[in-house]
Design a protein around this motif. Structure first.
Motif, short mmCIF file in Angstrom:
data_model
loop_
_atom_site.label_atom_id
_atom_site.label_comp_id
_atom_site.label_asym_id
_atom_site.label_seq_id
_atom_site.Cartn_x
_atom_site.Cartn_y
_atom_site.Cartn_z
N ILE A 250 1.65 -7.68 5.59
CA ILE A 250 2.30 -6.93 4.52
C ILE A 250 1.44 -5.74 4.07
O ILE A 250 1.14 -5.59 2.88
CB ILE A 250 2.67 -7.81 3.31
N PRO A 251 1.00 -4.88 5.01
CA PRO A 251 0.21 -3.70 4.61
C PRO A 251 0.94 -2.74 3.69
O PRO A 251 0.28 -1.98 2.96
CB PRO A 251 -0.15 -3.04 5.95
N PRO A 252 2.31 -2.69 3.66
CA PRO A 252 2.97 -1.80 2.70
C PRO A 252 2.61 -2.09 1.24
O PRO A 252 2.77 -1.21 0.39
CB PRO A 252 4.47 -2.03 2.95
N LEU A 253 2.13 -3.29 0.94
CA LEU A 253 1.71 -3.58 -0.42
C LEU A 253 0.46 -2.80 -0.83
O LEU A 253 0.10 -2.78 -2.00
CB LEU A 253 1.44 -5.08 -0.59
N VAL A 254 -0.19 -2.14 0.14
CA VAL A 254 -1.34 -1.29 -0.17
C VAL A 254 -0.93 0.18 -0.16
O VAL A 254 -1.13 0.89 -1.14
CB VAL A 254 -2.49 -1.55 0.82
N TRP A 255 -0.34 0.64 0.96
CA TRP A 255 -0.03 2.07 1.00
C TRP A 255 1.21 2.42 0.19
O TRP A 255 1.36 3.57 -0.24
CB TRP A 255 0.11 2.56 2.44
#
Length: 358
Positions: A250-255
């Motif tokens: 779930i990298p979208p929770l960072v960018w």
């Protein structure tokens, strides 16, 4: 003629095995992750044991402490940070109910096509104030309940992680004996092909681990590059955070929040750049690099790997990332042996036990 005593012993053994699995059922997830973690880092365990002159317990303890500092401490800090942010959001919403919204940012009206409409909505919400928040209060309550449920899940995950880190010590310390026991059990079940399937399972799990960690590292580097270009503060820390979120996919929770921050700061161009970079580059590399790394060095077709990864995740959750490819790898090997005309393991054992006629 059936041997009643032998049949009774077999029934008792099956009952004992079923009861044991039932007792262990609440700990399957923790056992699974402890096994994967210890297996993935077993070469490091061997090297550290040699350096410590064969003291396995000390090596296991040091590696467990290392994993605790590397994995558990950042996740606990992240959990406390999320709790603080949830409290801040609650305070902010209560402040909006009393004082209304702050003045609209100057860049809002400048958004092409929809800027004027967004400004009108902002002013309408500000004028209605308490009446608007009264109308959305039931939804805020539902959101609060959802956040509470997610918080409970995060708390359960923390406990499961702590148990996994305790269990990984015992997997390190007794790993050689467990591996020998698994090999003996499999040889008892399927005969001489046991070592082949053990190597197949071990190789598949190792490639999956390499794919997950390699992809997370690549996404972290790409995220750091994107944050640096966009001028987001703390780019290195956000890149490291991306590595952690990439492990759970779930990298979208960072960018995503970084894009929202750029929009709030009026950096629309950089927000668009980071959104495109995050969607197509940071998140997109997962669909290319991970299957390649998992299939690299193995004899499985790429389509089997893809089906195993994505199908396993849908069927078993995050554990399916390892279970899916492993199950399909074993099934594919069994079918390949059968098509090639090799006798099955059960048939081989049966033939070897037959007495040849004189």
């Amino acid at each position: 003629m059936l041997n009643n005593d032998r049949l009774l012993v077999q029934i008792l053994l099956l009952g004992l095995l079923g009861a044991s699995l039932w007792v262990l059922a609440p700990f399957w997830s923790a056992l699974f992750w402890a096994a994967v973690l210890s297996f993935a880092s077993w070469p490091l365990m061997r090297h550290l044991t040699r350096l410590l002159r064969g003291r396995q317990s000390l090596a296991a303890g040091l590696l467990t402490l290392g994993w605790t500092g590397l994995v558990a401490v950042p996740l606990v800090m992240l959990g406390f940070n999320l709790a603080d942010h949830i409290r801040d959001i609650t305070t902010l919403i209560k402040g909006f109910q009393v004082e209304g919204l702050p003045p609209a940012p100057s860049w809002l009206v400048g958004i092409p096509l929809v800027g004027e409409r967004l400004l009108g909505i902002w002013q309408t919400i500000d004028q209605q104030g308490a009446a608007f928040f009264d109308s959305v209060r039931p939804y805020l309550g539902q959101l609060g309940n959802w956040l509470l449920a997610r918080s409970a899940q995060i708390g359960g995950g923390m406990l499961e992680l702590a148990l996994s880190l305790i269990l990984v010590f015992f997997f390190y310390r007794d790993g050689a004996r467990l591996a020998a026991f698994a090999k003996s059990l499999l040889e008892r079940l399927i005969g001489e092909r046991a070592e082949h399937y053990l190597d197949l399972v071990a190789g598949t799990v190792q490639r999956v681990v390499n794919g997950v960690i390699g992809t997370a590292a690549a996404q972290a580097i790409l995220a750091w590059i994107g944050f640096t270009i966009a001028g987001v503060p703390g780019a290195l820390g956000l890149g490291l955070l991306t590595f952690g979120f990439s492990l759970i996919m779930i990298p979208p929770l960072v960018w995503g929040p970084a894009v929202a921050w750029l929009v709030w700061q009026g950096e629309i161009g950089m927000a668009v750049f980071l959104g495109v970079w995050g969607f197509f580059i940071i998140s997109g590399v997962d669909n290319i690099l991970k299957p390649y790394l998992i299939s690299r060095g193995g004899n499985l077709p790429l389509v089997v790997v893809l089906l195993g990864v994505f199908g396993g995740i849908l069927a078993f959750g995050f554990m399916g990332l390892f279970l899916g490819p492993t199950l399909l790898a074993v099934a594919y090997s069994l079918l390949s042996d059968w098509v090639a005309g090799k006798p099955s393991a059960a048939q081989a054992v049966s033939e070897s036990s037959e007495v040849k006629p004189h």
